[in-house]
Design a protein around this motif. Structure first.
Motif, PDB file in Angstrom:
ATOM      1  N   LEU A   1       0.809  -1.229   0.000  1.00  0.00           N
ATOM      2  CA  LEU A   1       0.000   0.000   0.000  1.00  0.00           C
ATOM      3  C   LEU A   1       0.838   1.273   0.000  1.00  0.00           C
ATOM      4  O   LEU A   1       0.339   2.335  -0.346  1.00  0.00           O
ATOM      5  N   GLY A   2       2.102   1.199   0.350  1.00  0.00           N
ATOM      6  CA  GLY A   2       2.946   2.384   0.432  1.00  0.00           C
ATOM      7  C   GLY A   2       3.770   2.662  -0.806  1.00  0.00           C
ATOM      8  O   GLY A   2       4.809   3.320  -0.720  1.00  0.00           O
ATOM      9  N   LYS A   3       3.329   2.257  -1.973  1.00  0.00           N
ATOM     10  CA  LYS A   3       4.105   2.489  -3.193  1.00  0.00           C
ATOM     11  C   LYS A   3       4.401   3.971  -3.415  1.00  0.00           C
ATOM     12  O   LYS A   3       5.502   4.334  -3.792  1.00  0.00           O
ATOM     13  N   TYR A   4       3.403   4.809  -3.231  1.00  0.00           N
ATOM     14  CA  TYR A   4       3.586   6.251  -3.395  1.00  0.00           C
ATOM     15  C   TYR A   4       3.125   6.928  -2.111  1.00  0.00           C
ATOM     16  O   TYR A   4       2.056   6.611  -1.584  1.00  0.00           O
ATOM     17  N   THR A   5       3.932   7.869  -1.619  1.00  0.00           N
ATOM     18  CA  THR A   5       3.588   8.618  -0.412  1.00  0.00           C
ATOM     19  C   THR A   5       3.455  10.093  -0.767  1.00  0.00           C
ATOM     20  O   THR A   5       4.346  10.678  -1.388  1.00  0.00           O
ATOM     21  N   PHE A   6       2.332  10.677  -0.346  1.00  0.00           N
ATOM     22  CA  PHE A   6       2.075  12.090  -0.632  1.00  0.00           C
ATOM     23  C   PHE A   6       3.057  12.993   0.107  1.00  0.00           C
ATOM     24  O   PHE A   6       3.380  12.747   1.263  1.00  0.00           O
ATOM     25  N   PRO A   7       3.482  14.068  -0.543  1.00  0.00           N
ATOM     26  CA  PRO A   7       4.271  15.100   0.138  1.00  0.00           C
ATOM     27  C   PRO A   7       3.344  15.976   0.990  1.00  0.00           C
ATOM     28  O   PRO A   7       2.147  15.706   1.087  1.00  0.00           O
ATOM     29  N   ASN A   8       3.870  17.031   1.538  1.00  0.00           N
ATOM     30  CA  ASN A   8       3.112  17.956   2.385  1.00  0.00           C
ATOM     31  C   ASN A   8       2.161  18.789   1.516  1.00  0.00           C
ATOM     32  O   ASN A   8       2.547  19.821   0.977  1.00  0.00           O
ATOM     33  N   ILE A   9       0.926  18.292   1.366  1.00  0.00           N
ATOM     34  CA  ILE A   9      -0.107  18.952   0.564  1.00  0.00           C
ATOM     35  C   ILE A   9      -1.356  19.036   1.421  1.00  0.00           C
ATOM     36  O   ILE A   9      -1.790  18.032   1.976  1.00  0.00           O
ATOM     37  N   THR A  10      -1.924  20.221   1.522  1.00  0.00           N
ATOM     38  CA  THR A  10      -3.196  20.370   2.227  1.00  0.00           C
ATOM     39  C   THR A  10      -4.293  20.657   1.221  1.00  0.00           C
ATOM     40  O   THR A  10      -4.172  21.580   0.422  1.00  0.00           O
ATOM     41  N   LEU A  11      -5.337  19.831   1.268  1.00  0.00           N
ATOM     42  CA  LEU A  11      -6.495  20.036   0.395  1.00  0.00           C
ATOM     43  C   LEU A  11      -7.600  20.707   1.188  1.00  0.00           C
ATOM     44  O   LEU A  11      -8.079  20.164   2.182  1.00  0.00           O
ATOM     45  N   ALA A  12      -8.000  21.882   0.753  1.00  0.00           N
ATOM     46  CA  ALA A  12      -9.138  22.568   1.349  1.00  0.00           C
ATOM     47  C   ALA A  12     -10.419  21.884   0.871  1.00  0.00           C
ATOM     48  O   ALA A  12     -10.389  21.091  -0.077  1.00  0.00           O
TER      49      ALA A  12
END
Length: 176
Positions: free
Chosen positions: A67-78
């Protein structure tokens, strides 16, 4: 000899979330290009909730056993915002908005998980048509349907999309 292996998936945990996989394109020949002018697969993530959510440490994968193939960077979605992840297996060469896997136009599965690998959302899809979106209708909450892509825009309004409005709600990450 015949060997049989049983994979145990009992440890998977599904939790409700306001962050969803909203649309995918697994065969992009000319719909929209990334910042390197490449027409790659893409995944649209959407915040259906009423509060902002930081995606840092969340994951995307096409493999339930990894499940950890891709890890999101520091992104905040409003609330009511989208982010696009390019599924092109070019993260090392093209940056943190590019996943470490590609989508299969023949069909497969896609998982969105939190920092503890609890599954927040998943989509299992079959054969994809080139340059057609596979999107939730109604936007963010409905079943997936084939339609003209809405790339970072409300899926309910696919027939009203113009190229000038495609980036209206897109979060862009710029390295400084």
């Amino acid at each position: 000899y015949i060997y049989i292996y049983q994979v145990k998936l009992d440890d998977l945990v599904y939790v409700d979330s306001d962050i969803v996989i909203n649309e995918i394109m697994a065969s992009n020949d000319f719909t929209v290009s990334d910042e390197f002018n490449e027409f790659d697969d893409w995944i649209e993530i959407y915040n259906i909730g009423s509060t902002s959510i930081n995606l840092e440490g969340f994951h995307l994968s096409d493999d339930v056993l990894e499940l950890g193939k891709y890890t999101f960077p520091n992104i905040t979605l409003a609330p009511d915002e989208y982010v696009i992840i390019w599924a092109d297996d070019d993260e090392e060469e093209q940056g943190e908005m590019h996943a470490t896997f590609k989508l299969s136009a023949a069909g497969e599965q896609l998982y969105l998980s939190d920092t503890d690998f609890n599954i927040l959302d998943e989509v299992v899809f079959g054969q994809q048509d080139t340059d057609m979106g596979y999107a939730r209708v109604p936007n963010g909450v409905g079943d997936f349907v084939f339609q003209y892509p809405t790339f970072s825009y409300n899926n309910n309004e696919s027939s009203d999309i113009t190229m000038n409005s495609l980036n209206k709600h897109l979060i862009k990450v710029i390295d400084i």
